[in-house]
Write an enzyme that holds these catalytic residues in place. Structure first.
Site: not given
Length: 804
Positions: A47-48, A231-232, A264, A647
DNA sequence: AAAAAGCATTTTTTT
DNA sequence: AATGCTTTTT
């Protein structure tokens, strides 16, 4: 494009292949045109990388200049990460771009438009705890009952209202209680105005309102930001979405790029609205949602577990992670007898991994709630294994640092009553509660700050107060013209703070932290370019109408527009104080050596590790009992579990315990339902499962029961259940082991039942025996049935059979 | 004004 | 059990 593509002479076009090594979905996302886009980015899907590559790509294509880009994140860490990766990708003047947190960008905006926003130029920012103490003062001043109006709750209420875009006057007042709440809100707001401070929510709301109410300003920014990346997005609240729409309303033709993962979303409890994603898709008429489902982090078994678990949630936007890395190790499941045993097992397993060459910092131990860390910590400590706990006090939140900051704030703005009260008698200088009370009364009557009202208090307390005032005055004089570093040193000495901690036998560490404060200030000055040669401000930075050319770019991110009248620019001190409020510092304790990482699942979001242990997988803990009350609670817990699972890169361990010390008493827990929601094929049980009571059975049984009568409502926790099997609409086939267990029951008063061991009940299924009492006809048992709750059962009637 | 005792509280948390 | 907060005691 009306603007020249590259006004920044630092810019050089990239040499090769920004887009190389992107998968088709990533490529599609990165190269979307100037259109609204919703990117559904799964965990570990790059994503980043997509975000940063897109910015780089846009600029390399000449589609936008740095000044036309805004990228918003939630945390400073994410913002920094983006900047770092972007600058590695292409040499670009990041300063011209608006990359930062929602609050950081609002700060930047309000610093530029402070006049229009009705704020003092050097307005300071209250952090959450400052805000609570400010509310507390209001409640005291209004002579209200602090039991009925708990400052923390009221502060939360105010923040919540602001995040819904509501000012006090907009709130419906139904009863006495809500009327008073609104009155406190208003009084608090007035107090903030008077003192020249704003809280976090105010930064957002003010910015929003300013844009909403000033068409010219709005037009300016809408014209300026050609591309906006968020973002997010699943974590945005109502106000943040509304805020975004001010900068880029649907249909205005900007390239709004929203990236998020509804699976998430774990911050509903603080106002996040997953629904914003669906709203965005609809309102912005997103042509096609791009899904990033290729996962580059975890092996197959881990992803299978994650996918299977999350598939049980409803209202998903829909997404399934895949990997090309092969199945990898199975997900290991371990049962322990106690939380101590769990900790012991865990550290041995972790040590084994470490011996096999895995760095300790690549091993994470996750838990649902902070209270669980204690056992783990003491086990690790006793074993001498280095570990690091996330989520403690952050640097700028430490008491001694807050004291120092309070003095600095008073130098900058003596009318800051919150700071005044914090240090007026620290170190002690004979100003007691009585004196403060008199002072506050005087201030209230005259509507002035505490500092301004000092003269109104007579007597000994009054002269001590006068002494404090002259102390602050002298500090202001002494620090005139000094560098930030010198200002802080001077303040530490003349305030007596340094002296106080030098004399305190436990003050060494605090002194070190105060030294660290000086270092932090130094770093800030260097980083932000204070004292450096003057650089012309980008014209775009300026408030409409302000004059800019040739002024030193002294304040960079913090303040960019000098006062149009005086030409004064925000002082380094004021900028540093802002920085301290907006960025509380690292959220981890001791850095340094290679250490195992301990943290809550929440704080693990966004991180990844070679090995992950998810501990305390027990009903009541994870999913947490407090979450089951509200409708969406369980689904959020499941998303939390999903975050935890994803994770892990190579190894995932799931662990639960039969017994756990919590709040000073032993709890007997049932294993988490989440364990039963995972695919059997991906799991490997390290300890034998309860024979015959596997997931399939328990689930089948439960759903059969739920289809039946409404008896469920009768069985409140704590009630003595006398009629069970007779009313049960469905009696499941008794497994073999149960028959065996039942045979043992003959001749034994408690039928082989033992506290702490598992039992089976025809209606409630599997449970753990917590208490046994009485005998004969009066014999009763307390059993924790997990999702069915804690129950008292009469043994003469209830059929309880031991398992294991 | 500081120290001691009593008391409630205990999911998750960034800015 | 342990922490932080408030009230009481010295």
């Amino acid at each position: 494009m009306s603007q020249p593509p590259f006004e920044d002479d630092l810019f050089t076009p990239p040499t090769t292949g920004l887009l190389k090594n992107l998968n088709p979905e990533q490529h599609a996302a990165v190269t979307l045109g100037q259109e609204p886009a919703l990117i559904l980015a799964g965990a570990g899907s790059g994503k980043t990388r997509v975000l940063t590559t897109r910015i780089a790509w846009l600029m390399s294509q000449g589609l936008v200049a740095p000044g036309g880009v805004m990228a918003v994140t939630f945390t400073n860490k994410a913002a920094k990460e983006m900047v770092t990766r972007l600058t590695a990708m292409l040499p670009v003047n990041v300063r011209g771009m608006w990359i930062g947190t929602f609050h950081g960008l609002c700060n930047r905006f309000l610093r530029a438009h402070w006049k229009l926003a009705g704020l003092p130029q050097g307005f300071q920012i209250l952090d959450a705890s400052d805000s609570v103490s400010a509310v507390k003062r209001v409640i005291k001043a209004m002579k209200l009952d602090e039991e009925r109006f708990v400052p923390k709750q009221v502060s939360w209420f105010i923040a919540g209202a602001k995040e819904d875009g509501l000012r006090a006057k907009d709130i419906e007042q139904r009863d006495e209680q809500s009327r008073t709440m609104v009155a406190i809100y208003q009084a608090y707001q007035d107090q903030c105005e008077r003192e020249g401070v704003v809280d976090f929510a105010e930064l957002m709301l003010r910015t929003y309102e300013l844009l909403r109410d000033h068409a010219e300003l709005r037009a300016h920014y809408q014209q300026r930001f050609k591309y906006i990346l968020v973002d997010e997005f699943q974590d945005t609240n109502k106000l943040q979405y509304a805020w975004l729409k001010m900068f880029a309303p649907p249909g205005a033709g900007q390239g709004v790029f929203a990236v998020g993962d509804d699976d998430q979303s774990i911050y509903a409890f603080r106002g996040a609205r997953v629904g914003n994603m669906a709203d965005f898709e609809r309102e912005y008429r997103v042509r096609k949602v791009v899904k990033l489902e290729q996962n580059y982090r975890s092996f197959g078994n881990i992803l299978d577990a994650a996918n299977e678990l999350i598939s049980r949630n409803s209202h998903r936007l829909g997404k399934n992670l895949r990997t090309e890395m092969g199945p990898g190790e199975p997900v290991r499941v371990n049962e322990s007898a106690s939380d101590f045993a769990e900790a012991q097992w865990l550290l041995e397993e972790a040590q084994a991994l470490h011996r096999q060459g895995m760095p300790r910092q690549e091993i994470a131990i996750l838990y649902r709630s902070n209270a669980q860390s204690r056992v783990l910590e003491s086990a690790l400590f006793n074993a001498g294994i280095p570990y690091r706990v996330y989520g403690g006090l952050r640097f700028f939140e430490r008491a001694e640092v807050k004291h120092a900051l309070a003095y600095l704030r008073l130098i900058e703005n003596a009318n800051d009553d919150t700071s005044f009260l914090r240090v007026v008698n620290f170190p002690a200088r004979g100003i007691g509660a009585r004196t403060i009370e008199l002072l506050q009364d005087a201030a209230r009557v005259s509507g002035r700050s505490l500092y301004q009202s000092v003269g109104a208090v007579a007597g000994k307390g009054g002269s001590n107060l006068a002494g404090f005032v002259s102390l602050v005055e002298s500090m202001r004089n002494l620090t005139q013209g000094l560098t930030l570093r010198e200002i802080i040193s001077q303040m530490l000495e003349s305030s007596g703070l340094a002296e106080f901690y030098r004399n305190d036998k436990d003050g060494a560490e605090r002194l070190e932290n105060l030294d660290e404060l000086i270092n932090a200030a130094e770093a800030f000055v260097t980083q932000e370019g204070f004292g450096k040669d003057a650089v012309a401000l980008p014209v775009d930075e300026l408030a409409p109408g302000a004059i800019a050319e040739g002024l030193p770019n002294a304040v960079a991110a913090a303040a960019v527009t000098p006062d149009a009248e005086t030409g004064e620019i925000m002082s380094p001190l004021a900028a540093f104080l802002t920085h301290a409020s907006l960025e509380a510092g690292d959220n981890q304790a001791q850095a340094g050596q290679d250490a195992i990482q301990l943290m809550t699942v929440h704080s693990a979001k966004g991180l990844e590790f070679d090995a992950v242990f998810i501990t305390g997988l027990e009903e009541g803990l994870f999913p947490h009992e407090n979450s089951l009350a509200d409708g969406d609670g369980l689904e959020e817990e499941r998303r939390l579990m999903y975050v935890a699972i994803t994770r892990a890169r190579q190894r995932l361990y799931l662990s639960f315990s039969q017994t756990r010390m919590l709040h000073g008493q032993t709890r007997y827990n049932v294993k988490s339902r989440f364990l039963e929601e995972l695919p059997e094929a991906a799991l490997k049980w390290l300890t034998p499962r309860n024979q015959g009571f596997g997931s399939g059975f328990a689930r089948e049984y439960q759903s059969a029961w739920e289809r039946g009568s409404g008896l469920k409502s009768m069985v409140g926790a704590g009630r003595v259940e006398t009629s069970t099997a007779a009313r049960a609409p469905y009696v499941p086939p008794v497994p073999q082991t149960m028959k065996q267990a039942a045979a043992q029951k003959v001749g034994n008063e408690y039928g082989g039942l033992r506290v702490g061991k598992g039992v089976f009940h025809n209606k409630f299924g599997e449970g753990v025996l917590v208490t046994l009492e009485g005998s004969g006809q009066d014999a009763r048992a307390q059993v924790n049935f997990g999702r069915h709750g804690m129950k008292w059962l009469a043994l003469a009637v209830a059929k309880l059979t031991p398992i294991d």
